[in-house]
Design an enzyme around this catalytic site. Structure first.
Site, mmCIF file in Angstrom:
data_model
loop_
_atom_site.group_PDB
_atom_site.id
_atom_site.type_symbol
_atom_site.label_atom_id
_atom_site.label_comp_id
_atom_site.label_asym_id
_atom_site.label_seq_id
_atom_site.Cartn_x
_atom_site.Cartn_y
_atom_site.Cartn_z
ATOM 1 N N ASN A 1 0.851 -1.021 0.077
ATOM 2 C CA ASN A 1 0.091 0.101 0.755
ATOM 3 C C ASN A 1 0.780 1.167 0.047
ATOM 4 O O ASN A 1 0.656 2.310 -0.177
ATOM 5 C CB ASN A 1 -1.225 -0.247 1.171
ATOM 6 C CG ASN A 1 -0.079 -0.116 2.296
ATOM 7 O OD1 ASN A 1 0.148 -0.104 2.916
ATOM 8 N ND2 ASN A 1 -0.962 0.199 3.016
ATOM 9 N N SER B 1 -0.571 -7.727 6.783
ATOM 10 C CA SER B 1 -2.130 -7.995 7.310
ATOM 11 C C SER B 1 -1.733 -8.566 8.629
ATOM 12 O O SER B 1 -1.131 -9.363 9.362
ATOM 13 C CB SER B 1 -2.669 -9.101 7.349
ATOM 14 O OG SER B 1 -1.628 -10.272 6.570
ATOM 15 N N THR B 2 -2.701 -8.185 9.731
ATOM 16 C CA THR B 2 -2.656 -8.646 10.882
ATOM 17 C C THR B 2 -2.596 -10.593 11.495
ATOM 18 O O THR B 2 -1.797 -11.276 11.280
ATOM 19 C CB THR B 2 -3.937 -7.892 11.692
ATOM 20 O OG1 THR B 2 -4.555 -7.355 11.838
ATOM 21 C CG2 THR B 2 -4.420 -9.277 12.915
ATOM 22 N N GLU C 1 2.980 -3.659 12.055
ATOM 23 C CA GLU C 1 2.584 -2.698 12.022
ATOM 24 C C GLU C 1 1.123 -3.196 10.700
ATOM 25 O O GLU C 1 1.540 -3.911 9.992
ATOM 26 C CB GLU C 1 2.836 -2.030 11.239
ATOM 27 C CG GLU C 1 4.667 -0.803 11.841
ATOM 28 C CD GLU C 1 3.840 0.622 13.013
ATOM 29 O OE1 GLU C 1 2.527 0.042 13.430
ATOM 30 O OE2 GLU C 1 4.686 0.663 13.975
ATOM 31 N N CYS D 1 -3.720 1.606 6.415
ATOM 32 C CA CYS D 1 -3.710 0.902 7.828
ATOM 33 C C CYS D 1 -4.498 1.980 8.604
ATOM 34 O O CYS D 1 -4.879 1.822 9.896
ATOM 35 C CB CYS D 1 -2.789 0.567 8.827
ATOM 36 S SG CYS D 1 -1.162 1.251 8.081
ATOM 37 N N GLU E 1 7.212 2.746 15.269
ATOM 38 C CA GLU E 1 8.570 3.478 14.125
ATOM 39 C C GLU E 1 8.120 5.044 14.378
ATOM 40 O O GLU E 1 7.753 5.183 15.246
ATOM 41 C CB GLU E 1 7.724 2.666 12.529
ATOM 42 C CG GLU E 1 7.957 1.356 12.890
ATOM 43 C CD GLU E 1 7.553 0.930 11.238
ATOM 44 O OE1 GLU E 1 6.539 0.853 10.886
ATOM 45 O OE2 GLU E 1 8.746 0.535 10.945
HETATM 46 P P1 TAP Z 1 0.343 -9.521 3.361
HETATM 47 O O1 TAP Z 1 -0.693 -10.612 3.489
HETATM 48 O O2 TAP Z 1 -0.034 -9.434 5.250
HETATM 49 O O3 TAP Z 1 1.559 -9.393 2.959
HETATM 50 C C1 TAP Z 1 2.672 -7.879 3.762
HETATM 51 C C2 TAP Z 1 4.088 -8.384 2.383
HETATM 52 O O4 TAP Z 1 4.510 -9.770 3.657
HETATM 53 C C3 TAP Z 1 4.287 -8.561 2.099
HETATM 54 O O5 TAP Z 1 5.643 -8.465 1.848
HETATM 55 C C4 TAP Z 1 3.874 -10.153 0.938
HETATM 56 O O6 TAP Z 1 4.582 -10.593 0.058
HETATM 57 C C5 TAP Z 1 4.868 -10.341 2.759
HETATM 58 N N1 TAP Z 1 4.044 -11.975 3.159
HETATM 59 C C6 TAP Z 1 3.299 -12.244 2.894
HETATM 60 N N2 TAP Z 1 3.342 -13.489 3.277
HETATM 61 C C7 TAP Z 1 4.027 -13.793 3.999
HETATM 62 C C8 TAP Z 1 4.479 -14.743 4.868
HETATM 63 N N3 TAP Z 1 4.145 -15.995 5.680
HETATM 64 N N4 TAP Z 1 5.309 -14.906 5.934
HETATM 65 C C9 TAP Z 1 6.418 -13.521 5.800
HETATM 66 N N5 TAP Z 1 6.379 -12.830 4.700
HETATM 67 C C10 TAP Z 1 4.706 -12.720 4.158
HETATM 68 O O7 TAP Z 1 -0.674 -8.031 3.247
HETATM 69 P P2 TAP Z 1 -1.606 -8.478 1.560
HETATM 70 O O8 TAP Z 1 -1.872 -9.764 0.857
HETATM 71 O O9 TAP Z 1 -1.205 -7.455 0.833
HETATM 72 O O10 TAP Z 1 -3.054 -7.572 2.154
HETATM 73 C C11 TAP Z 1 -4.022 -8.296 2.648
HETATM 74 C C12 TAP Z 1 -4.720 -7.228 3.697
HETATM 75 O O11 TAP Z 1 -3.404 -7.444 5.160
HETATM 76 C C13 TAP Z 1 -4.979 -6.596 3.154
HETATM 77 O O12 TAP Z 1 -6.107 -6.218 2.659
HETATM 78 C C14 TAP Z 1 -5.331 -5.669 4.205
HETATM 79 O O13 TAP Z 1 -6.641 -5.616 4.505
HETATM 80 C C15 TAP Z 1 -4.039 -4.851 4.837
HETATM 81 N N6 TAP Z 1 -3.078 -5.095 4.706
HETATM 82 C C16 TAP Z 1 -2.627 -4.294 5.702
HETATM 83 C C17 TAP Z 1 -1.501 -3.449 5.645
HETATM 84 C C18 TAP Z 1 -1.175 -2.589 6.955
HETATM 85 S S1 TAP Z 1 -0.407 -1.552 6.072
HETATM 86 N N7 TAP Z 1 -1.025 -2.702 7.801
HETATM 87 C C19 TAP Z 1 -1.175 -2.939 4.865
HETATM 88 C C20 TAP Z 1 -1.375 -3.749 3.617
HETATM 89 C C21 TAP Z 1 -2.196 -5.022 3.928
HETATM 90 P P3 TAP Z 1 3.215 -11.067 -0.728
HETATM 91 O O14 TAP Z 1 2.760 -10.269 -1.373
HETATM 92 O O15 TAP Z 1 5.158 -10.600 -1.537
HETATM 93 O O16 TAP Z 1 3.572 -11.928 -0.961
#
Ligand code: TAP
Length: 454
Positions: free
Chosen positions: A132, A209-210, A230, A264, A432
């Protein structure tokens, strides 16, 4: 899993570049090199480390336009937002360039000698970044980590790696040692997990994601390594009947629809005191209609497309069966467009409880101050929030009672590099930014020097 990943422009829906996925051996080789480079970096005089980070900041400043254009292409961020984000990276680097010379330890009175503490870097820090805010969130980790004498391995989200890759190149152009700040592209399940499991990555910073954050924390616990998380949010924008309603309504769209709600800190619940609920909605409707959704390359655009087709489907799912009060507009066409939506919600509705991460806001009424606080806290999350009131005593009471890490009164500002940022409850662990961030990338060592050895 294929060896490359296709990047898609969210504004057109068209693929435009292939990015390599690192193999496990490549990740391990990058970490091994970081271990070696970090030892030398930690030995560099503080003033020289500070100078190196200032040079990095200057090189980023010189490339703000290029970085911003990459973010428009890769993430669909409006150009003005993307320029702000790139400048912010330079500012974060400049701010933490002041840290190496300020990481002072303590001298503690102990009889028979001299007792002092040192802030020792962890070694190699792994930073996992979401899609994001690819540049800014990366810099919140890498700038203070480097300042404290660590090496950094950074994994951007697979969807949005371009600005991180470029920042890695700019670090080398600025004279940072090769391998000190290494950007590794690839999947979360492979690259991200390897940061978590590798014994030589001594601290992990995860934003996302959480659900994944909990997994990352569990993995770090197995390796007894500290982790900063975060995570998601469901932040409340609380509007009391003594607020300046015109200002509160005018500011509300930006607080939730900025970055298409993929934030977020998005104030995705507007809680309005029942006595002004109808009036507030009357004022909100034209503000939402005026919110400009369109081509992210245009300077007049306030909101671009969503990040991907599948994410848009997820967000759209939240609107099924919802009571939509009114919507804004969005372009037709092949990009991942979605007009903003304002939903009238009940307290138990899914849309009032789950993080949507899209341009959707739930509006709920409350009765009095105690009810407003109860409703604001009726969520697993606790990241950000806003309180609109002209009553100073109420502003103080409510800001102390809302369980969130980052609150604003009569404002929606959440992020400044010189103030702390982070969430309570399911929104995260640790903080942070702010004055203490570099210290969070160190562990304290206590040394006693005996004056009369016995
Ligand atoms: P996540 O799946 O949590 O991805 C965030 C980061 O973690 C990405 O770089 C992702 O890599 C990596 N990741 C994924 N699976 C992992 C694992 N098992 N071990 C270590 N790292 C891993 O979030 P998303 O798919 O981008 O979004 C899903 C939801 O998360 C959103 O809809 C939103 O609700 C929430 N989200 C929250 C935030 C903040 S700032 N709090 C930001 C983004 C999303 P890849 O993407 O390269 O697989």
């Amino acid at each position: 899993m294929s060896e490359t990943f296709t990047l898609v422009n969210p504004a057109t829906g068209r693929g435009f570049r292939e990015v390599r996925r690192a193999s496990l051996d490549e990740v391990d080789a990058t970490i091994a090199r970081a271990v070696v480079v970090q030892r030398a970096w930690a030995g560099v005089a503080p003033v020289a480390r500070a100078d190196a980070l200032r040079r990095f900041a200057r090189v980023v400043e010189e490339h703000v336009e290029e970085l911003a254009q990459l973010e428009v292409l890769n993430s669909g961020h409006p150009i003005e937002s993307a320029r702000w984000e790139a400048s912010h990276v330079a500012q974060v680097l400049n701010f933490y360039a002041g840290a190496p010379e300020r990481l002072s330890g303590q001298q503690i009175p102990v009889s028979g000698g001299l007792d002092v503490t040192f802030h020792e870097p962890y070694g190699v820090v792994g930073i996992i970044v979401p899609w994001n805010f690819p540049m800014t969130i990366a810099s919140w980790g890498f700038a203070p980590a480097l300042a404290a004498g660590n090496a950094v391995v950074l994994k951007p989200a697979e969807l949005t790696p371009l600005t991180a890759i470029r920042l890695g190149e700019l670090a080398v152009e600025a004279g940072l040692p090769e391998g000190l700040f290494a950007v590794v592209t690839g999947s979360g399940s492979l690259v991200g997990q390897r940061f978590v499991s590798h014994p030589n990555v001594r601290k992990v910073v995860f934003t996302g994601s959480t659900e994944v954050g909990i997994d990352v924390a569990a993995g770090c616990a197995r390796g007894l390594k500290p982790v900063t998380l975060e995570l998601g949010g469901k932040s409340a924008n609380i509007v009391f009947d003594d607020a300046n309603l015109e200002l509160a309504a005018a500011a509300a769209p930006g607080a939730v629809f900025d970055n298409a709600g993929q934030d977020c800190c998005a104030r995705s619940r507007i809680l309005v005191q029942r006595s002004v609920y109808d009036r507030f909605l009357e004022l909100l409707e034209p503000a939402v209609a005026a919110w400009r959704v369109g081509d992210p390359a245009l300077e007049s655009t306030q909101m671009g497309p969503l990040i991907s087709a599948s994410h848009r489907d997820t967000v759209a799912g939240f609107l099924e069966g919802a009571h939509i009060a009114f919507r804004g507009s969005a372009p037709e066409g092949d990009g991942f467009w979605m007009p903003p939506a304002v939903v009238l919600a009940g307290r138990d509705d899914r849309i009032a409880r789950d993080e949507v991460f899209g341009p959707v806001v739930a509006v709920l009424p409350f009765d009095d101050e105690a009810d407003g606080i109860r409703l604001a806290n009726d969520t697993i999350y606790g990241l950000a929030g806003s309180i609109w009131t002209e009553n100073l005593g109420r502003a103080v009471r409510v800001s102390r009672a809302v369980k969130s890490g980052v609150l604003s009164v009569n404002s929606h500002a959440s992020v400044r590099y010189w103030t702390p940022f982070g969430g309570m409850k399911a929104s995260g662990l640790g903080r942070e930014l702010g004055p203490d961030a570099a210290e969070h990338f160190t562990e304290t060592k206590n040394v006693f020097f005996a004056t009369d050895p016995s």
